[in-house]
Design a protein around this motif. Structure first.
Motif, PDB file in Angstrom:
ATOM      1  N   ALA A  38      54.187  36.860  38.335  1.00  0.00           N
ATOM      2  CA  ALA A  38      53.094  35.955  38.635  1.00  0.00           C
ATOM      3  C   ALA A  38      51.788  36.724  38.665  1.00  0.00           C
ATOM      4  CB  ALA A  38      53.344  35.296  39.991  1.00  0.00           C
ATOM      5  N   ALA A  39      50.751  36.152  38.098  1.00  0.00           N
ATOM      6  CA  ALA A  39      49.459  36.825  38.026  1.00  0.00           C
ATOM      7  C   ALA A  39      48.958  37.110  39.433  1.00  0.00           C
ATOM      8  CB  ALA A  39      48.462  35.950  37.297  1.00  0.00           C
ATOM      9  N   VAL A  40      48.477  38.329  39.649  1.00  0.00           N
ATOM     10  CA  VAL A  40      47.952  38.733  40.940  1.00  0.00           C
ATOM     11  C   VAL A  40      46.450  38.886  40.800  1.00  0.00           C
ATOM     12  CG1 VAL A  40      47.976  40.512  42.717  1.00  0.00           C
ATOM     13  CG2 VAL A  40      50.069  39.949  41.490  1.00  0.00           C
ATOM     14  N   ALA A  41      45.700  38.239  41.667  1.00  0.00           N
ATOM     15  CA  ALA A  41      44.248  38.326  41.580  1.00  0.00           C
ATOM     16  C   ALA A  41      43.819  39.739  41.904  1.00  0.00           C
ATOM     17  CB  ALA A  41      43.603  37.345  42.560  1.00  0.00           C
ATOM     18  N   ASP A 345      48.823  37.248  24.975  1.00  0.00           N
ATOM     19  CA  ASP A 345      47.849  38.061  25.689  1.00  0.00           C
ATOM     20  C   ASP A 345      47.924  37.886  27.201  1.00  0.00           C
ATOM     21  OD1 ASP A 345      45.225  39.611  25.826  1.00  0.00           O
ATOM     22  OD2 ASP A 345      44.654  37.703  26.728  1.00  0.00           O
ATOM     23  N   ALA A 346      48.088  36.656  27.663  1.00  0.00           N
ATOM     24  CA  ALA A 346      48.066  36.417  29.104  1.00  0.00           C
ATOM     25  C   ALA A 346      49.183  37.170  29.811  1.00  0.00           C
ATOM     26  CB  ALA A 346      48.168  34.915  29.388  1.00  0.00           C
ATOM     27  N   ALA A 347      50.376  37.159  29.210  1.00  0.00           N
ATOM     28  CA  ALA A 347      51.505  37.868  29.823  1.00  0.00           C
ATOM     29  C   ALA A 347      51.233  39.367  29.877  1.00  0.00           C
ATOM     30  CB  ALA A 347      52.781  37.595  29.029  1.00  0.00           C
ATOM     31  N   ALA A 348      50.626  39.904  28.823  1.00  0.00           N
ATOM     32  CA  ALA A 348      50.322  41.340  28.800  1.00  0.00           C
ATOM     33  C   ALA A 348      49.272  41.694  29.854  1.00  0.00           C
ATOM     34  CB  ALA A 348      49.843  41.743  27.411  1.00  0.00           C
ATOM     35  N   ARG A 349      48.240  40.882  29.971  1.00  0.00           N
ATOM     36  CA  ARG A 349      47.194  41.168  30.961  1.00  0.00           C
ATOM     37  C   ARG A 349      47.734  41.053  32.378  1.00  0.00           C
ATOM     38  NH1 ARG A 349      43.521  37.580  31.190  1.00  0.00           N
ATOM     39  NH2 ARG A 349      44.309  36.079  29.661  1.00  0.00           N
ATOM     40  N   ASP A 350      48.590  40.074  32.623  1.00  0.00           N
ATOM     41  CA  ASP A 350      49.205  39.961  33.946  1.00  0.00           C
ATOM     42  C   ASP A 350      50.035  41.196  34.271  1.00  0.00           C
ATOM     43  OD1 ASP A 350      48.060  37.484  34.228  1.00  0.00           O
ATOM     44  OD2 ASP A 350      49.895  36.349  33.828  1.00  0.00           O
ATOM     45  N   GLU A 351      50.762  41.660  33.270  1.00  0.00           N
ATOM     46  CA  GLU A 351      51.587  42.854  33.485  1.00  0.00           C
ATOM     47  C   GLU A 351      50.725  44.072  33.795  1.00  0.00           C
ATOM     48  OE1 GLU A 351      55.386  44.939  33.473  1.00  0.00           O
ATOM     49  OE2 GLU A 351      54.716  42.874  33.788  1.00  0.00           O
ATOM     50  N   MET A 352      49.622  44.240  33.079  1.00  0.00           N
ATOM     51  CA  MET A 352      48.744  45.385  33.344  1.00  0.00           C
ATOM     52  C   MET A 352      48.161  45.320  34.741  1.00  0.00           C
ATOM     53  SD  MET A 352      46.713  46.229  29.781  1.00  0.00           S
ATOM     54  CE  MET A 352      46.714  44.645  28.938  1.00  0.00           C
ATOM     55  N   ARG A 353      47.709  44.150  35.154  1.00  0.00           N
ATOM     56  CA  ARG A 353      47.165  44.007  36.508  1.00  0.00           C
ATOM     57  C   ARG A 353      48.225  44.358  37.560  1.00  0.00           C
ATOM     58  NH1 ARG A 353      45.206  38.871  34.392  1.00  0.00           N
ATOM     59  NH2 ARG A 353      42.994  39.037  33.876  1.00  0.00           N
ATOM     60  N   GLY A 406      39.983  50.165  35.448  1.00  0.00           N
ATOM     61  CA  GLY A 406      40.774  49.149  36.124  1.00  0.00           C
ATOM     62  C   GLY A 406      41.478  48.251  35.138  1.00  0.00           C
ATOM     63  N   PRO A 407      42.167  47.237  35.640  1.00  0.00           N
ATOM     64  CA  PRO A 407      42.894  46.317  34.761  1.00  0.00           C
ATOM     65  C   PRO A 407      41.922  45.513  33.915  1.00  0.00           C
ATOM     66  CG  PRO A 407      42.881  45.516  37.010  1.00  0.00           C
ATOM     67  CD  PRO A 407      42.314  46.899  37.066  1.00  0.00           C
ATOM     68  N   PRO A 408      42.376  45.000  32.793  1.00  0.00           N
ATOM     69  CA  PRO A 408      41.499  44.295  31.861  1.00  0.00           C
ATOM     70  C   PRO A 408      41.004  42.969  32.406  1.00  0.00           C
ATOM     71  CG  PRO A 408      43.757  44.029  31.177  1.00  0.00           C
ATOM     72  CD  PRO A 408      43.774  45.014  32.320  1.00  0.00           C
ATOM     73  N   THR A 409      39.804  42.619  31.991  1.00  0.00           N
ATOM     74  CA  THR A 409      39.264  41.290  32.239  1.00  0.00           C
ATOM     75  C   THR A 409      38.947  40.692  30.877  1.00  0.00           C
ATOM     76  OG1 THR A 409      36.994  42.092  32.396  1.00  0.00           O
ATOM     77  CG2 THR A 409      38.274  42.005  34.430  1.00  0.00           C
ATOM     78  N   GLY A 410      39.119  39.432  30.690  1.00  0.00           N
ATOM     79  CA  GLY A 410      38.865  38.854  29.384  1.00  0.00           C
ATOM     80  C   GLY A 410      40.091  38.898  28.525  1.00  0.00           C
ATOM     81  N   ARG A 411      39.975  38.501  27.273  1.00  0.00           N
ATOM     82  CA  ARG A 411      41.106  38.370  26.373  1.00  0.00           C
ATOM     83  C   ARG A 411      40.937  39.291  25.177  1.00  0.00           C
ATOM     84  NH1 ARG A 411      44.274  34.149  26.932  1.00  0.00           N
ATOM     85  NH2 ARG A 411      44.755  34.081  24.721  1.00  0.00           N
ATOM     86  N   ARG A 412      42.085  39.631  24.594  1.00  0.00           N
ATOM     87  CA  ARG A 412      42.044  40.394  23.361  1.00  0.00           C
ATOM     88  C   ARG A 412      41.713  39.458  22.220  1.00  0.00           C
ATOM     89  NH1 ARG A 412      43.621  45.407  23.397  1.00  0.00           N
ATOM     90  NH2 ARG A 412      43.765  45.390  21.145  1.00  0.00           N
TER      91      ARG A 412
END
Length: 412
Positions: A38-41, A345-353, A406-412
């Motif tokens: 689950a995405a963590v803010a 992309d969303a799943a990858a960004r959530d994982e990085m965060r 830090g973790p990415p913001t925005g989309r690839r």
């Protein structure tokens, strides 16, 4: 969702464990947090990497035409060691289920069996010791012990203790009628294995992993064994035979894992084949094995980046060395890249965060390098080994852990 962690043997790929409900051990079944968490803010630190919106889809991937050989089993030796550890009081609270209840009812009267004394006497014990059950051949009645000359467990609980535990295992099996227990649950074991194999085939999880590393004809096609552990509420662990038995891994990709699904209860029937829970586990544990040769080949260069070891962030996860920290950062970055390729992309960004939250500070930097070069420019690199030095170069400008973006913001 965050993971709690139980200590695993130092120097081993870190077991990832789900939360337990304290005294009752109502466990969030293994690895539901391992993939598509689950995405963590997360508030990006100054200098957080910005991933630009894409002008075109990700680079096309080759299609795997030959399925990868895979088997999913409940290994009789590993399950025996698991039960012995639990009866000896040296195992984390098992996943609550009908199976756990059946184990307790069958073996509880054998908790004082002398065959358990070597386990109780061991100076240290970790849940992934269950892999030592691989050294018990045959079973569930006739056993042979494959005691190797070299084994990483000798550095933890010494050779004599390992030998004593393995020699006691057949005695406990005979005294407790382990063979009858296995016979009574063989249909369950077979069904769990079949469901796991079908899920992996349906989702081409292993083929996706093999495509990602691009080793192709340079290495034999992997032979994958998933060791299903019905009592495992602590996590997953890659079995490296070089460490366990002092022999080359060859094409074997082997790991142990517990059930998948939601919170389990004493009357719950276990499941192992949840794609949502298991795909990330497959990629993570498989990556440890795929990456082992290239990590060894670049050992000196990796050591040269030791200044980046954020030991305080990782101590609770039993990550005590920079080489271990670096390996985990690379593995988790590869999983994030695979998520980008397979789930977007969303799943990858959530994982990085999520990984930054856990202390793996270099996942955004490494994942971005993987996606921007290795994935987007496949003509530049024949395989991941050829690309690997670029990961070292990505970290070279950083002088301290606080320099990590830090973790990415925005989309690839």
């Amino acid at each position: 969702m965050f993971e709690t962690r139980l200590p695993t043997k130092p120097g081993r790929p870190q077991a990832r464990t789900p939360p337990h409900a304290a005294a009752t051990a109502l466990s969030d079944a293994v690895l539901a947090a391992a993939v598509l968490l689950a995405a963590v803010a997360v508030t990006a630190r100054p200098g957080a990497s910005q991933l630009p919106a894409p002008d075109a889809p990700a680079a096309p991937r080759a299609t795997t035409t030959t399925p990868i050989e895979v088997r999913a089993i409940v290994h009789p030796g590993m399950e025996l060691i698991t039960i012995m550890l639990w009866m000896a009081g040296r195992y984390p609270p098992p996943v609550d289920s009908l199976y756990k209840t059946a184990v307790w009812e069958h073996f509880r009267d054998h908790r004082d069996d002398p065959a358990l004394e070597p386990l109780r006497a061991a100076k240290a014990m970790y849940p992934d010791f269950t892999e030592a059950g691989w050294l018990l051949r045959g079973g569930p009645t006739d056993w042979d012990i494959d005691l190797p000359d070299a084994c990483s467990w000798y550095e933890v609980i010494d050779r004599d203790q390992v030998a004593a535990i393995l020699e006691a295992a057949p005695k406990f099996a005979a005294a407790s009628d382990y063979a009858a227990f296995v016979a009574g649950h063989r249909e369950r074991y077979t069904r769990w294995g079949r469901e796991m194999e079908e899920m992996l085939s349906q989702h081409q999880a292993l083929e996706a992993l093999d495509r990602f590393y691009r080793y192709g004809a340079a290495r034999p096609r992997p032979q994958v064994t998933v060791c299903l552990e019905p009592l495992n509420g602590w996590g997953a662990h890659a079995i490296l035979f070089e460490r366990l038995k002092g022999e080359p891994n060859g094409r074997r990709v082997t790991f142990q894992t517990g059930p998948s699904g939601g919170v389990a209860f004493p009357d719950t029937a276990l499941r192992f084949a949840s794609a949502r829970s298991m795909l990330g586990t497959i990629w993570h544990e498989g990556s440890h094995v795929y990456l082992h040769p290239v990590l060894a080949a670049h050992e000196a260069a990796i050591a040269g980046l030791k200044r980046l070891f954020n030991a305080d962030d990782l101590r609770s996860q039993n990550i005590r060395t920079w080489s271990y920290c670096f390996e985990e950062n690379v593995v988790r970055s590869c999983v994030a890249a695979l998520l980008h390729l397979e789930r977007g992309d969303a799943a990858a960004r959530d994982e990085m965060r999520t990984q930054v939250q856990r202390g793996f500070l270099y996942v955004p930097t490494l994942t971005t390098r993987i996606l921007d070069e290795y994935v987007a420019q496949p003509e530049r690199f024949a395989d991941f080994d050829a690309f690997f030095p670029r990961l070292l170069e990505a970290l070279e400008p950083l002088q301290t852990p606080s320099d990590a973006p830090g973790p990415p913001t925005g989309r690839r």
